[in-house]
Design a protein around this motif. Structure first.
Motif, PDB file in Angstrom:
ATOM      1  N   HIS A  24      32.094  38.720  26.222  1.00 57.46           N
ATOM      2  CA  HIS A  24      33.219  37.880  26.649  1.00 57.46           C
ATOM      3  C   HIS A  24      34.515  38.606  26.337  1.00 57.46           C
ATOM      4  CE1 HIS A  24      30.970  34.062  27.371  1.00 57.46           C
ATOM      5  NE2 HIS A  24      30.089  34.690  26.613  1.00 57.46           N
ATOM      6  N   THR A  25      35.381  38.729  27.331  1.00 54.64           N
ATOM      7  CA  THR A  25      36.667  39.384  27.119  1.00 54.64           C
ATOM      8  C   THR A  25      37.799  38.363  27.140  1.00 54.64           C
ATOM      9  OG1 THR A  25      36.961  39.838  29.488  1.00 54.64           O
ATOM     10  CG2 THR A  25      35.909  41.559  28.143  1.00 54.64           C
ATOM     11  N   LEU A  26      38.821  38.630  26.327  1.00 51.83           N
ATOM     12  CA  LEU A  26      40.037  37.830  26.314  1.00 51.83           C
ATOM     13  C   LEU A  26      41.166  38.726  26.799  1.00 51.83           C
ATOM     14  CD1 LEU A  26      39.769  36.175  22.774  1.00 51.83           C
ATOM     15  CD2 LEU A  26      38.894  35.316  24.947  1.00 51.83           C
ATOM     16  N   GLY A  27      41.930  38.252  27.777  1.00 55.79           N
ATOM     17  CA  GLY A  27      43.025  39.064  28.295  1.00 55.79           C
ATOM     18  C   GLY A  27      44.025  38.233  29.064  1.00 55.79           C
ATOM     19  N   ARG A  28      45.181  38.820  29.312  1.00 54.06           N
ATOM     20  CA  ARG A  28      46.227  38.118  30.057  1.00 54.06           C
ATOM     21  C   ARG A  28      45.950  38.113  31.559  1.00 54.06           C
ATOM     22  NH1 ARG A  28      51.252  41.185  27.347  1.00 54.06           N
ATOM     23  NH2 ARG A  28      49.753  42.877  27.586  1.00 54.06           N
ATOM     24  N   ARG A  29      45.016  38.945  31.976  1.00 55.41           N
ATOM     25  CA  ARG A  29      44.624  38.979  33.384  1.00 55.41           C
ATOM     26  C   ARG A  29      43.170  39.421  33.469  1.00 55.41           C
ATOM     27  NH1 ARG A  29      47.529  43.595  32.334  1.00 55.41           N
ATOM     28  NH2 ARG A  29      46.621  45.588  32.971  1.00 55.41           N
ATOM     29  N   THR A  30      42.548  39.164  34.606  1.00 58.18           N
ATOM     30  CA  THR A  30      41.150  39.570  34.779  1.00 58.18           C
ATOM     31  C   THR A  30      41.080  41.022  35.220  1.00 58.18           C
ATOM     32  OG1 THR A  30      41.149  38.783  37.074  1.00 58.18           O
ATOM     33  CG2 THR A  30      40.380  37.253  35.372  1.00 58.18           C
ATOM     34  N   LEU A  31      39.979  41.645  34.912  1.00 58.95           N
ATOM     35  CA  LEU A  31      39.720  43.018  35.329  1.00 58.95           C
ATOM     36  C   LEU A  31      38.972  43.010  36.659  1.00 58.95           C
ATOM     37  CD1 LEU A  31      38.379  44.298  31.910  1.00 58.95           C
ATOM     38  CD2 LEU A  31      40.575  44.923  32.913  1.00 58.95           C
ATOM     39  N   PRO A  32      39.170  44.022  37.500  1.00 56.36           N
ATOM     40  CA  PRO A  32      38.409  44.117  38.762  1.00 56.36           C
ATOM     41  C   PRO A  32      37.008  44.642  38.486  1.00 56.36           C
ATOM     42  CG  PRO A  32      39.862  46.000  38.548  1.00 56.36           C
ATOM     43  CD  PRO A  32      40.180  45.092  37.375  1.00 56.36           C
ATOM     44  N   LEU A  33      36.278  43.880  37.700  1.00 57.05           N
ATOM     45  CA  LEU A  33      34.961  44.307  37.248  1.00 57.05           C
ATOM     46  C   LEU A  33      34.009  43.125  37.254  1.00 57.05           C
ATOM     47  CD1 LEU A  33      33.064  46.433  35.884  1.00 57.05           C
ATOM     48  CD2 LEU A  33      34.039  45.702  33.694  1.00 57.05           C
ATOM     49  N   GLN A  39      34.899  36.789  31.747  1.00 56.19           N
ATOM     50  CA  GLN A  39      36.298  37.062  31.429  1.00 56.19           C
ATOM     51  C   GLN A  39      37.075  35.759  31.223  1.00 56.19           C
ATOM     52  OE1 GLN A  39      38.226  40.367  33.533  1.00 56.19           O
ATOM     53  NE2 GLN A  39      36.402  40.538  34.838  1.00 56.19           N
ATOM     54  N   HIS A  40      37.880  35.734  30.173  1.00 58.22           N
ATOM     55  CA  HIS A  40      38.697  34.564  29.851  1.00 58.22           C
ATOM     56  C   HIS A  40      40.169  34.978  29.872  1.00 58.22           C
ATOM     57  CE1 HIS A  40      35.114  32.391  28.230  1.00 58.22           C
ATOM     58  NE2 HIS A  40      34.745  33.613  27.891  1.00 58.22           N
ATOM     59  N   VAL A  41      40.960  34.336  30.725  1.00 59.75           N
ATOM     60  CA  VAL A  41      42.396  34.602  30.779  1.00 59.75           C
ATOM     61  C   VAL A  41      43.083  33.712  29.749  1.00 59.75           C
ATOM     62  CG1 VAL A  41      44.469  34.540  32.210  1.00 59.75           C
ATOM     63  CG2 VAL A  41      42.287  35.257  33.205  1.00 59.75           C
ATOM     64  N   VAL A  42      43.823  34.326  28.826  1.00 61.05           N
ATOM     65  CA  VAL A  42      44.418  33.571  27.728  1.00 61.05           C
ATOM     66  C   VAL A  42      45.873  33.988  27.514  1.00 61.05           C
ATOM     67  CG1 VAL A  42      42.194  33.357  26.554  1.00 61.05           C
ATOM     68  CG2 VAL A  42      43.727  35.246  25.954  1.00 61.05           C
ATOM     69  N   ALA A  47      49.801  34.219  22.656  1.00 64.36           N
ATOM     70  CA  ALA A  47      50.767  33.531  21.800  1.00 64.36           C
ATOM     71  C   ALA A  47      50.396  32.075  21.561  1.00 64.36           C
ATOM     72  CB  ALA A  47      52.161  33.615  22.416  1.00 64.36           C
ATOM     73  N   ALA A  48      49.372  31.580  22.259  1.00 64.40           N
ATOM     74  CA  ALA A  48      48.981  30.174  22.107  1.00 64.40           C
ATOM     75  C   ALA A  48      47.470  30.036  21.978  1.00 64.40           C
ATOM     76  CB  ALA A  48      49.484  29.371  23.299  1.00 64.40           C
ATOM     77  N   PRO A  49      46.885  30.583  20.913  1.00 64.89           N
ATOM     78  CA  PRO A  49      45.430  30.558  20.759  1.00 64.89           C
ATOM     79  C   PRO A  49      44.834  29.163  20.635  1.00 64.89           C
ATOM     80  CG  PRO A  49      46.483  31.317  18.742  1.00 64.89           C
ATOM     81  CD  PRO A  49      47.534  31.295  19.807  1.00 64.89           C
ATOM     82  N   THR A  50      45.648  28.191  20.226  1.00 61.09           N
ATOM     83  CA  THR A  50      45.117  26.833  20.102  1.00 61.09           C
ATOM     84  C   THR A  50      44.786  26.234  21.468  1.00 61.09           C
ATOM     85  OG1 THR A  50      47.387  25.971  20.069  1.00 61.09           O
ATOM     86  CG2 THR A  50      46.332  26.362  17.942  1.00 61.09           C
ATOM     87  N   SER A  51      45.311  26.840  22.528  1.00 60.57           N
ATOM     88  CA  SER A  51      45.048  26.323  23.872  1.00 60.57           C
ATOM     89  C   SER A  51      43.829  26.963  24.524  1.00 60.57           C
ATOM     90  CB  SER A  51      46.277  26.553  24.770  1.00 60.57           C
ATOM     91  OG  SER A  51      46.475  27.945  25.003  1.00 60.57           O
ATOM     92  N   TRP A  52      43.223  27.947  23.846  1.00 70.22           N
ATOM     93  CA  TRP A  52      42.070  28.619  24.421  1.00 70.22           C
ATOM     94  C   TRP A  52      40.892  27.648  24.439  1.00 70.22           C
ATOM     95  CZ3 TRP A  52      42.202  33.862  21.282  1.00 70.22           C
ATOM     96  CH2 TRP A  52      43.454  34.455  21.482  1.00 70.22           C
ATOM     97  N   ALA A  53      40.270  27.534  25.576  1.00 71.08           N
ATOM     98  CA  ALA A  53      39.146  26.600  25.691  1.00 71.08           C
ATOM     99  C   ALA A  53      37.949  27.306  26.323  1.00 71.08           C
ATOM    100  CB  ALA A  53      39.549  25.397  26.548  1.00 71.08           C
ATOM    101  N   GLY A  54      36.769  26.781  26.030  1.00 70.65           N
ATOM    102  CA  GLY A  54      35.563  27.304  26.661  1.00 70.65           C
ATOM    103  C   GLY A  54      35.015  28.571  26.063  1.00 70.65           C
ATOM    104  N   LEU A  55      35.482  28.943  24.887  1.00 72.17           N
ATOM    105  CA  LEU A  55      34.968  30.153  24.253  1.00 72.17           C
ATOM    106  C   LEU A  55      33.629  29.851  23.586  1.00 72.17           C
ATOM    107  CD1 LEU A  55      38.185  31.667  22.617  1.00 72.17           C
ATOM    108  CD2 LEU A  55      37.187  32.168  24.853  1.00 72.17           C
ATOM    109  N   PRO A  56      32.677  30.780  23.698  1.00 70.59           N
ATOM    110  CA  PRO A  56      31.340  30.533  23.146  1.00 70.59           C
ATOM    111  C   PRO A  56      31.236  30.937  21.683  1.00 70.59           C
ATOM    112  CG  PRO A  56      31.360  32.653  24.195  1.00 70.59           C
ATOM    113  CD  PRO A  56      32.754  32.066  24.391  1.00 70.59           C
ATOM    114  N   GLN A  57      30.141  30.609  21.074  1.00 67.42           N
ATOM    115  CA  GLN A  57      29.812  31.155  19.763  1.00 67.42           C
ATOM    116  C   GLN A  57      29.495  32.633  19.942  1.00 67.42           C
ATOM    117  OE1 GLN A  57      31.013  28.472  17.782  1.00 67.42           O
ATOM    118  NE2 GLN A  57      29.447  29.282  16.418  1.00 67.42           N
ATOM    119  N   VAL A  58      29.930  33.451  19.003  1.00 69.48           N
ATOM    120  CA  VAL A  58      29.729  34.891  19.120  1.00 69.48           C
ATOM    121  C   VAL A  58      29.209  35.460  17.802  1.00 69.48           C
ATOM    122  CG1 VAL A  58      31.479  35.190  20.910  1.00 69.48           C
ATOM    123  CG2 VAL A  58      32.138  35.355  18.497  1.00 69.48           C
ATOM    124  N   ASP A  59      28.688  36.662  17.886  1.00 66.84           N
ATOM    125  CA  ASP A  59      28.177  37.350  16.693  1.00 66.84           C
ATOM    126  C   ASP A  59      29.167  38.393  16.179  1.00 66.84           C
ATOM    127  OD1 ASP A  59      25.446  36.165  16.605  1.00 66.84           O
ATOM    128  OD2 ASP A  59      25.290  37.126  18.561  1.00 66.84           O
TER     129      ASP A  59
END
Length: 216
Positions: free
Chosen positions: A26-35, A42-45, A48-60
């Motif tokens: 899972h990637t976090l970025g200001r824009r999506t990659l052409p990949l 891909q998660h567009v975030v 500066a406002a991490p409390t608004s990030w939604a839908g992120l999974p559990q990770v290792d």
């Protein structure tokens, strides 16, 4: 992971997607990659406002390759917003989502007591992430990075180009930790270290990064 659009970040992402150890990336970025890749989400975030990030999974594991320069950022405050605040935001969210291992791309000379602002911020970041409670922390401190910035639509740094030329010419005379290092080697060493390092903090300098991509 965060920072997948950067010189080292794109190499880290490629390494993670190719690694059978990781089922999903899972990637976090200001824009999506052409990949498009079956393992990639891909998660567009807004960093500066991490409390608004939604839908992120559990990770290792969590990987962070965020970074800029003061010249590109436009000011010291804008630089710190990325190289400290955004890094910390991602690290905190990664820890909250269950990650026990963190790998971060820092820089040679990182030192919170440095008189050089760039190195000071990098050092403050390293000290801060070390206090977040990850069981394993891997910091890589590459010297000058070698790679194709133009291919990534990044500005070519004239000083960096000259520095790379000099280090190539005088490579036999330069200590390993001060030699330029390929972005793919940095990425390969970081991913391998996060997977295999024991609990605690591991710091890898350029000498330990050289040629890592060829043996992974």
């Amino acid at each position: 992971m965060a920072g997948a659009t950067g010189l080292v970040g794109q190499a880290v992402l490629a390494a993670l997607l190719a690694d059978k150890h990781y089922a999903q990336v899972h990637t976090l970025g200001r824009r999506t990659l052409p990949l498009v890749h079956p393992k990639l989400t891909q998660h567009v975030v807004d960093f500066a406002a991490p409390t608004s990030w939604a839908g992120l999974p559990q990770v290792d594991d969590c990987f962070i390759a965020l970074g800029t320069t003061i010249k590109v950022a436009g000011s010291q405050a804008a630089f710190k917003a990325i190289d400290f605040e955004a890094v910390m935001a991602v690290a905190r969210v990664g820890h909250a989502q269950g990650a026990t291992k963190l790998g971060v791309v820092s820089a040679m000379g990182a030192d919170p007591k440095s008189s050089i602002f760039y190195n000071q911020v990098k050092g403050e970041m390293e000290k801060a992430v070390a206090q977040l409670g990850f069981k394993t922390l891997v910091l890589v401190r590459p010297a000058m990075l070698a790679g194709d910035r133009e291919k990534l639509n990044q500005p070519v740094r004239s000083g960096e180009r000259m520095g790379l030329l000099i280090t190539r010419l005088f490579r036999p005379l330069i200590p390993a930790n001060y030699q330029s290092v390929n972005a793919q080697d940095v990425a390969a060493a970081l991913v391998h270290a996060v997977k295999t390092s024991k609990p605690g903090t591991t710091c890898l300098l350029s000498g330990a990064l050289q040629g890592a991509a060829a043996v992974r």
